[in-house]
Design a protein around this motif. Sequence first.
Motif, short mmCIF file in Angstrom:
data_model
loop_
_atom_site.label_atom_id
_atom_site.label_comp_id
_atom_site.label_asym_id
_atom_site.label_seq_id
_atom_site.Cartn_x
_atom_site.Cartn_y
_atom_site.Cartn_z
N VAL A 51 3.33 -10.00 -0.71
CA VAL A 51 4.55 -10.49 -1.35
C VAL A 51 5.17 -11.54 -0.45
CG1 VAL A 51 6.84 -9.88 -2.21
CG2 VAL A 51 4.95 -8.24 -2.45
N GLY A 52 5.40 -12.73 -0.98
CA GLY A 52 6.03 -13.77 -0.18
C GLY A 52 6.14 -15.07 -0.95
N PRO A 53 7.18 -15.86 -0.68
CA PRO A 53 7.41 -17.08 -1.44
C PRO A 53 6.46 -18.22 -1.12
CG PRO A 53 9.06 -16.86 0.28
CD PRO A 53 8.27 -15.58 0.27
N PHE A 54 5.94 -18.25 0.12
CA PHE A 54 5.12 -19.38 0.55
C PHE A 54 3.79 -18.87 1.13
CE2 PHE A 54 9.63 -20.53 1.53
CZ PHE A 54 9.82 -21.32 0.40
N ILE A 55 2.67 -19.28 0.52
CA ILE A 55 1.34 -18.87 0.98
C ILE A 55 0.46 -20.11 1.03
CG2 ILE A 55 -0.67 -17.42 0.51
CD1 ILE A 55 1.11 -15.56 -1.10
N ASP A 56 -0.22 -20.33 2.15
CA ASP A 56 -1.15 -21.46 2.21
C ASP A 56 -2.60 -20.97 2.16
OD1 ASP A 56 -1.69 -20.51 4.78
OD2 ASP A 56 -1.01 -22.30 5.82
N MET A 90 3.87 -7.01 3.19
CA MET A 90 2.52 -6.67 2.80
C MET A 90 2.39 -5.15 2.80
SD MET A 90 -1.20 -7.50 4.50
CE MET A 90 -1.26 -9.19 3.96
N LEU A 91 1.72 -4.62 1.77
CA LEU A 91 1.47 -3.19 1.66
C LEU A 91 -0.03 -2.94 1.71
CD1 LEU A 91 3.88 -2.45 -1.31
CD2 LEU A 91 4.23 -1.68 1.03
N VAL A 92 -0.43 -1.95 2.48
CA VAL A 92 -1.84 -1.55 2.55
C VAL A 92 -1.95 -0.11 2.06
CG1 VAL A 92 -3.85 -1.24 4.04
CG2 VAL A 92 -2.25 -3.10 4.50
N ASP A 93 -2.64 0.05 0.93
CA ASP A 93 -2.82 1.38 0.32
C ASP A 93 -1.50 2.11 0.06
OD1 ASP A 93 -5.55 1.16 0.09
OD2 ASP A 93 -5.97 2.15 2.00
N GLU A 94 -0.42 1.35 -0.05
CA GLU A 94 0.91 1.92 -0.28
C GLU A 94 1.30 2.94 0.80
OE1 GLU A 94 1.15 3.38 -4.31
OE2 GLU A 94 1.44 1.36 -5.11
N THR A 95 0.69 2.82 1.97
CA THR A 95 1.02 3.72 3.07
C THR A 95 1.56 2.97 4.29
OG1 THR A 95 -1.25 3.67 3.90
CG2 THR A 95 -0.69 5.43 2.36
N ILE A 96 1.10 1.74 4.49
CA ILE A 96 1.55 0.92 5.61
C ILE A 96 2.25 -0.31 5.06
CG2 ILE A 96 0.83 -0.48 7.58
CD1 ILE A 96 -1.59 1.36 7.88
N VAL A 97 3.38 -0.68 5.65
CA VAL A 97 4.10 -1.87 5.23
C VAL A 97 4.33 -2.79 6.42
CG1 VAL A 97 6.37 -0.74 5.53
CG2 VAL A 97 6.15 -2.76 4.05
N PHE A 98 4.19 -4.07 6.19
CA PHE A 98 4.59 -5.12 7.13
C PHE A 98 5.76 -5.85 6.49
CE2 PHE A 98 0.19 -4.37 8.08
CZ PHE A 98 0.03 -4.60 9.44
N CYS A 99 6.87 -5.98 7.19
CA CYS A 99 8.01 -6.71 6.63
C CYS A 99 8.77 -7.38 7.77
CB CYS A 99 8.93 -5.80 5.83
SG CYS A 99 9.59 -4.39 6.75
N GLY A 100 9.27 -8.56 7.50
CA GLY A 100 10.01 -9.27 8.54
C GLY A 100 10.33 -10.69 8.13
N SER A 114 5.84 -20.41 14.74
CA SER A 114 7.26 -20.12 14.60
C SER A 114 7.62 -18.80 15.31
CB SER A 114 7.61 -20.01 13.11
OG SER A 114 8.99 -19.86 12.93
N LEU A 115 8.85 -18.69 15.73
CA LEU A 115 9.31 -17.50 16.45
C LEU A 115 9.79 -16.45 15.45
CD1 LEU A 115 11.21 -19.22 19.39
CD2 LEU A 115 8.83 -18.44 19.30
N GLU A 116 8.87 -15.61 15.00
CA GLU A 116 9.14 -14.62 13.97
C GLU A 116 9.00 -13.20 14.52
OE1 GLU A 116 10.05 -15.89 11.20
OE2 GLU A 116 9.05 -17.82 10.97
N VAL A 117 9.56 -12.24 13.80
CA VAL A 117 9.38 -10.82 14.10
C VAL A 117 9.00 -10.11 12.80
CG1 VAL A 117 10.45 -8.66 14.85
CG2 VAL A 117 11.01 -10.80 16.03
N VAL A 118 7.92 -9.34 12.86
CA VAL A 118 7.48 -8.55 11.71
C VAL A 118 7.36 -7.09 12.14
CG1 VAL A 118 5.55 -8.10 10.12
CG2 VAL A 118 6.26 -10.46 10.60
N LEU A 119 7.88 -6.20 11.34
CA LEU A 119 7.79 -4.77 11.63
C LEU A 119 6.63 -4.15 10.85
CD1 LEU A 119 11.55 -3.71 11.48
CD2 LEU A 119 10.19 -4.32 13.49
N ARG A 120 5.88 -3.28 11.51
CA ARG A 120 4.79 -2.55 10.86
C ARG A 120 5.10 -1.06 10.96
NH1 ARG A 120 0.81 0.82 12.13
NH2 ARG A 120 -1.20 0.70 11.06
N GLY A 121 5.08 -0.37 9.82
CA GLY A 121 5.39 1.06 9.85
C GLY A 121 4.97 1.75 8.57
#
Length: 206
Positions: free
Chosen positions: A32-37, A98-108, A120-127
């Motif tokens: 899920v995201g607005p910009f994908i290359d 991003m969701l993997v098997d609806e058990t792991i999520v990446f968001c940031g 770019s100086l980004e932070v993404v959480l995985r949990g």
Amino acid sequence: MPSTRWRALGPGSILGTLRADMRKATREVMVVGPFIDDYFAEATVASCPSGALLRVLTRSPASVAPTFEEHMEAALARFRHRPVTEVRTLDRLHAKLMLVDETIVFCGSANWYRYSLEESLEVVLRGPVSDAPTLLDEVASLWDQAEVWKGERSSSRAHVPTPAARSPISDGFRAEVLDPIAAAKLASVRGAFVLGTKTTSRKARR
């Protein structure tokens, strides 16, 4: 108390961790995201197991900045060539996860294109998704609002790269993307400007 269930990922570690988790998917990967290359699309297709469903929710090429439009078209073309893949578009989308098997999520803060992931100086959480009980419902709501992508091009360009046709587009977008929605809002606010462009704007008004 520090959490051992969540990890914070910074520049240089986001894409590698995403790839590693996608390779372990057994049922589904959702982006899920607005910009994908095309660079990220290729990495996703290469990492996602062939038997797993890949779902992609993004904006249509017509709703992104003109400088990014061709990169978006190339990414969608890459997804379209993968079997077991569903793509939908939602032009006001701003969520990035991003969701993997609806058990792991990446968001940031990171978007799914090369500059955002590598420079770019980004932070993404995985949990674990289980820590956010309403997350799947919110994502399902966005998916239901979106339109099925039918592969229409937003312009009359002669060529969009396919998996067998590499081009500079395939190397990814190497600059920051300005959101047209945000740009329109800024333009409507007196005195507002994009950082780094104020001097140019003043000269233009003289």
